[in-house]
Design an enzyme around this catalytic site. Structure first.
Site, short mmCIF file in Angstrom:
data_model
loop_
_atom_site.label_atom_id
_atom_site.label_comp_id
_atom_site.label_asym_id
_atom_site.label_seq_id
_atom_site.Cartn_x
_atom_site.Cartn_y
_atom_site.Cartn_z
N HIS A 1 -1.60 9.16 -2.70
CA HIS A 1 -0.66 8.87 -1.63
C HIS A 1 0.76 9.23 -2.01
O HIS A 1 1.08 9.47 -3.18
CB HIS A 1 -0.74 7.39 -1.22
CG HIS A 1 -0.29 6.43 -2.28
ND1 HIS A 1 -1.05 6.12 -3.38
CD2 HIS A 1 0.85 5.70 -2.39
CE1 HIS A 1 -0.42 5.25 -4.13
NE2 HIS A 1 0.76 4.98 -3.56
N ASP B 1 4.62 7.52 -1.24
CA ASP B 1 5.13 6.22 -0.82
C ASP B 1 5.80 6.27 0.56
O ASP B 1 6.65 7.12 0.83
CB ASP B 1 6.16 5.70 -1.83
CG ASP B 1 5.51 5.23 -3.12
OD1 ASP B 1 4.33 4.86 -3.09
OD2 ASP B 1 6.20 5.24 -4.17
N HIS C 1 0.71 10.36 -5.98
CA HIS C 1 0.30 9.61 -7.17
C HIS C 1 -0.89 8.72 -6.86
O HIS C 1 -1.21 8.44 -5.70
CB HIS C 1 1.46 8.80 -7.75
CG HIS C 1 2.08 7.82 -6.81
ND1 HIS C 1 2.94 8.18 -5.81
CD2 HIS C 1 1.98 6.46 -6.72
CE1 HIS C 1 3.35 7.12 -5.14
NE2 HIS C 1 2.76 6.05 -5.66
N ARG D 1 8.87 -2.06 -9.03
CA ARG D 1 9.26 -0.74 -8.53
C ARG D 1 10.52 -0.82 -7.69
O ARG D 1 10.68 -1.73 -6.87
CB ARG D 1 8.13 -0.15 -7.67
CG ARG D 1 8.37 1.31 -7.25
CD ARG D 1 7.34 1.76 -6.25
NE ARG D 1 7.60 1.21 -4.92
CZ ARG D 1 6.72 1.24 -3.92
NH1 ARG D 1 5.53 1.74 -4.11
NH2 ARG D 1 7.06 0.73 -2.74
#
Length: 305
Positions: A131, A133, A281, A296
């Site tokens: 995917h 983000d 990723h 994150r």
């Protein structure tokens, strides 16, 4: 930088499988990074991923930040070891790249703009799908900075795939078929599955599906990259649904080719910083039921063109 100019194919049923050398490059023509003097780089692969040494992210100087900005464009994902930083320092480092995203659907950590992922026996990892983000927003993140706080003794690696090389290595026929097309991105297939109908309706009003080009142009390097992913991209409005699904599956599969990928083994205080405009990723969820805690910070990006 090219390592191959052609590949070979074999027909299996209605699928064409490529093998042999691929015409790959690290950067587009005209993008020539200057020599690095403030940082040390060790490539993970010839095309994507580099480990950065000689840097303390608690107090990076202007010369370090300038070279890291270039290195991110060149290598697409940067790795740092032994960075014992606080959540505030994590946030402050990311702010060198721009305004930070506040994710509307993920829990925040103790520091605003820092998302915390706690995985373990009661909360297994669910990020094991290729995917990009937050592509269901009009302005998906420029990039993300992910910090390891607690990691399993084995497993839990993250992989990244280079979407510039993924696009370059498509056949001319596929490139012609997708040129100029847009695809729809929606949070519903992922986040929506855990919501009540009332929550879904409320969030859909706030975050309706968006259309992005299937092939975007990187705003800083000018490189064309694939910009669809199997987590958030739902369909191609201008194609017949069956044909559109076939095209998307072909493009989703392109991210899975190992030639385009690098892989990172986490340790406590490791950090990965990736360009969300140039990569996909995948977080391997092979560590259940062991604990994995990450934080994150995401940097707000531009509208894909």
């Amino acid at each position: 930088m090219n390592t191959g100019t052609s590949s070979r194919t074999v027909e299996i049923g209605d699928h064409t499988i490529e093998f042999g050398p691929r015409g790959m490059r690290r950067n587009p023509e005209g993008f020539e990074p200057a020599p690095y003097r403030a940082i040390e780089l060790t490539p993970v692969t010839p095309f994507i991923g580099a480990e950065v040494r000689g840097v303390d992210l608690r107090e990076p100087g202007d010369d370090v930040i300038a070279e890291l900005k270039t290195a991110l464009l060149e290598w697409k994902v940067l790795f740092f070891r032994d960075q014992d930083i606080t959540g505030e320092q994590h946030r402050d480092f990311a702010q060198h790249w721009g305004e930070l995203e506040v994710h509307p659907l993920l829990p925040q950590g103790e520091v605003p703009s820092v998302v915390r992922f706690e995985r373990g026996e009661d909360s297994p990892g669910t990020e094991n799908i290729w995917h990009v983000d937050v592509t269901w927003q009009q302005r998906p993140p420029l990039g993300s900075v992910l910090r390891a706080i607690d990691v399993p003794a084995a497993g839990g690696d993250t992989l990244w795939s280079d979407m510039g090389n993924a696009y370059d290595c498509l056949s001319d026929e596929v490139k012609a078929a997708i040129d100029g097309l847009e695809a729809v991105h929606d949070f519903m297939p992922s986040f929506g599955r855990s919501m009540s109908p009332e929550q879904q309706e409320r969030m859909q009003e706030q975050y309706p599906p968006v259309r992005h080009p299937i092939v975007r142009t990187h705003p800083e390097t000018g490189r064309r990259t694939l910009f669809v992913n199997s987590l958030f991209t739902t369909h191609i409005p201008d194609l017949d649904p069956v044909e559109g699904a076939r095209v998307l599956q072909r493009l989703f599969d392109q991210a899975k080719v190992p030639d385009f990928q690098c892989r990172f083994r986490w340790q406590p205080n490791s950090i990965a910083f990736w360009d969300n405009r140039a990569t996909q990723h995948y977080a391997a969820s092979d560590y259940f039921p062991h604990r994995r805690v990450m934080e994150r910070v995401a940097i707000l990006g531009d509208v894909p063109r």
